[in-house]
Design a protein around this motif. Structure first.
Motif, PDB file in Angstrom:
ATOM      1  N   GLN A  93       0.817  -1.208   0.000  1.00  0.00           N
ATOM      2  CA  GLN A  93       0.000   0.000   0.000  1.00  0.00           C
ATOM      3  C   GLN A  93       0.854   1.263   0.000  1.00  0.00           C
ATOM      4  N   THR A  94       2.141   1.143   0.151  1.00  0.00           N
ATOM      5  CA  THR A  94       3.012   2.315   0.182  1.00  0.00           C
ATOM      6  C   THR A  94       3.322   2.769  -1.231  1.00  0.00           C
ATOM      7  N   SER A  95       4.007   3.890  -1.342  1.00  0.00           N
ATOM      8  CA  SER A  95       4.319   4.458  -2.653  1.00  0.00           C
ATOM      9  C   SER A  95       5.567   3.846  -3.279  1.00  0.00           C
ATOM     10  N   ARG A  96       6.298   3.049  -2.523  1.00  0.00           N
ATOM     11  CA  ARG A  96       7.523   2.459  -3.083  1.00  0.00           C
ATOM     12  C   ARG A  96       7.167   1.378  -4.104  1.00  0.00           C
ATOM     13  N   PRO A  97       7.711   1.465  -5.314  1.00  0.00           N
ATOM     14  CA  PRO A  97       7.373   0.455  -6.320  1.00  0.00           C
ATOM     15  C   PRO A  97       8.018  -0.894  -6.022  1.00  0.00           C
ATOM     16  N   ALA A  98       7.448  -1.929  -6.626  1.00  0.00           N
ATOM     17  CA  ALA A  98       8.071  -3.248  -6.572  1.00  0.00           C
ATOM     18  C   ALA A  98       9.257  -3.269  -7.527  1.00  0.00           C
ATOM     19  N   LEU A  99      10.083  -4.305  -7.411  1.00  0.00           N
ATOM     20  CA  LEU A  99      11.247  -4.474  -8.283  1.00  0.00           C
ATOM     21  C   LEU A  99      11.121  -5.819  -8.986  1.00  0.00           C
ATOM     22  N   LEU A 102      15.589   6.298 -15.639  1.00  0.00           N
ATOM     23  CA  LEU A 102      16.407   5.245 -16.235  1.00  0.00           C
ATOM     24  C   LEU A 102      17.773   5.228 -15.570  1.00  0.00           C
ATOM     25  N   TYR A 103      18.214   4.026 -15.196  1.00  0.00           N
ATOM     26  CA  TYR A 103      19.534   3.828 -14.585  1.00  0.00           C
ATOM     27  C   TYR A 103      20.258   2.741 -15.352  1.00  0.00           C
ATOM     28  N   LEU A 104      21.434   3.067 -15.847  1.00  0.00           N
ATOM     29  CA  LEU A 104      22.263   2.087 -16.546  1.00  0.00           C
ATOM     30  C   LEU A 104      23.462   1.740 -15.686  1.00  0.00           C
ATOM     31  N   TRP A 112      19.929   3.876  -5.819  1.00  0.00           N
ATOM     32  CA  TRP A 112      19.182   4.547  -6.881  1.00  0.00           C
ATOM     33  C   TRP A 112      17.677   4.488  -6.628  1.00  0.00           C
ATOM     34  N   LEU A 113      17.194   3.345  -6.201  1.00  0.00           N
ATOM     35  CA  LEU A 113      15.765   3.203  -5.932  1.00  0.00           C
ATOM     36  C   LEU A 113      15.317   4.138  -4.802  1.00  0.00           C
ATOM     37  N   LEU A 114      16.077   4.169  -3.724  1.00  0.00           N
ATOM     38  CA  LEU A 114      15.689   4.991  -2.583  1.00  0.00           C
ATOM     39  C   LEU A 114      15.786   6.485  -2.896  1.00  0.00           C
ATOM     40  N   ALA A 115      16.742   6.844  -3.758  1.00  0.00           N
ATOM     41  CA  ALA A 115      16.900   8.261  -4.113  1.00  0.00           C
ATOM     42  C   ALA A 115      15.869   8.699  -5.145  1.00  0.00           C
ATOM     43  N   THR A 116      15.361   7.750  -5.937  1.00  0.00           N
ATOM     44  CA  THR A 116      14.493   8.097  -7.069  1.00  0.00           C
ATOM     45  C   THR A 116      13.020   8.001  -6.715  1.00  0.00           C
ATOM     46  N   PHE A 117      12.671   7.065  -5.837  1.00  0.00           N
ATOM     47  CA  PHE A 117      11.252   6.830  -5.538  1.00  0.00           C
ATOM     48  C   PHE A 117      10.986   7.053  -4.050  1.00  0.00           C
TER      49      PHE A 117
END
Length: 302
Positions: free
Chosen positions: A35-41, A243-245, A297-302
């Motif tokens: 239910q949180t705003s953090r997306p799945a991976l 996008l992250y490469l 990257w995930l924590l900084a972006t989302f």
């Protein structure tokens, strides 16, 4: 040099898609976290690999993220269907998987062909794919074809002959049996891994085992006969999501990783790029470093 430590794979399950059995793994995700705003991976393997190739990343990321890994149709424990393969098919598979199984916005991370599929899915379906992480992604650029030197008559003849042979079942079966050999698999892995200790008997077995499934040889032929998909530059021009490469800089298959990375930056300058001392499969070659980079990257972006 670090010593590879055994990681126990998370047990998976099957999802029915277009009448085919698709294998996937889920880990992490505390009660209520969906239910949180953090997306799945969602983790997507490369050619010949499977969810097993991500076991070190699942183990390292599941405490903070709801993590999924999936076997593309034709690979791993998923069905070996006799159908037309390619980026469009697999992007449709990921879109439906996110919609029907994950049920929340998702960041897609993919290696090699899986990286191309992650890009294609995110470009086509931004309503479900909230971002993409590409690890040494496959896929060509339009400029590669435009700048390619004109082949000599002999090269044209050889190319036409080889394409004709690949369309012959007996020839594709011969090539499949050659590359299916465990010694060949180990030799290939050692060529594309920097950390040689990560090339274990378990890794070789993880890649060899699905090749013994009924229909695997036919899938091998069908993938190589598949039409070329949309170019990376075309997909990047459609992309609207983060996008992250992440490049294994010592990858002999992509050539100069920084030059290839510059092509992605040309069409999507907003992308973040990092280069690490690893080969074609950085997530398995240097898993702790890749897990750290993905987490940051995930924590900084989302």
């Amino acid at each position: 040099m670090t010593i590879a430590s055994p990681v126990v794979a998370v047990p998976g399950q099957y999802w029915s898609w277009r009448g085919f059995k698709i294998y996937y793994v889920k880990a992490g995700g505390r009660a209520g976290e969906s239910q949180t705003s953090r997306p799945a991976l969602l983790l997507v393997h490369g050619f010949g690999a499977s969810t097993d190739h991500w076991k070190k990343n699942i183990a390292g990321l599941q405490q903070e993220f709801e993590v999924y890994a999936i076997d593309l149709l034709g690979f791993g424990r998923s069905d070996k269907a006799e159908t037309q393969y390619g980026g469009d098919l697999w992007a449709d598979q990921l879109y439906d998987f996110i919609q029907e199984v994950i049920g929340k916005p998702t960041v897609i991370a993919g290696n090699s062909i899986g990286g191309y599929v992650a890009l294609a899915t995110t470009a086509r379906f931004p309503e479900v794919a909230k971002g993409a992480i590409l690890l040494n992604p496959a896929g060509g650029f339009s400029e590669d074809l435009q700048n390619r030197p004109q082949p000599t008559p002999l090269q044209k003849l050889m190319g036409t002959t080889f394409k004709t042979l690949l369309n012959q079942d007996w020839f594709s079966w011969f090539i499949f049996k050659y590359v299916q050999n465990k010694a060949f698999i180990r030799k290939t892995l050692k060529q594309v891994y920097v950390n040689q200790s990560e090339v274990t008997d378990e890794l070789v077995e993880d890649i060899y085992r699905p090749s013994c499934d009924r229909g695997a040889a036919k899938v091998f032929a069908l993938v190589f006969r598949a039409p070329k998909g949309e170019s990376n530059d075309s997909l990047l021009q459609k992309l609207t999501q983060p996008l992250y490469l992440l490049w294994g800089e010592q990858d002999p298959w992509v050539g100069n990783a920084r030059q290839r990375g510059a092509k992605f930056s040309k069409y999507y300058p907003e992308a973040r790029q990092d280069f690490i001392p690893a080969g074609h499969c950085p997530h398995d070659d240097a898993p702790e470093l890749v897990n750290q980079k993905i987490r940051e990257w995930l924590l900084a972006t989302f």
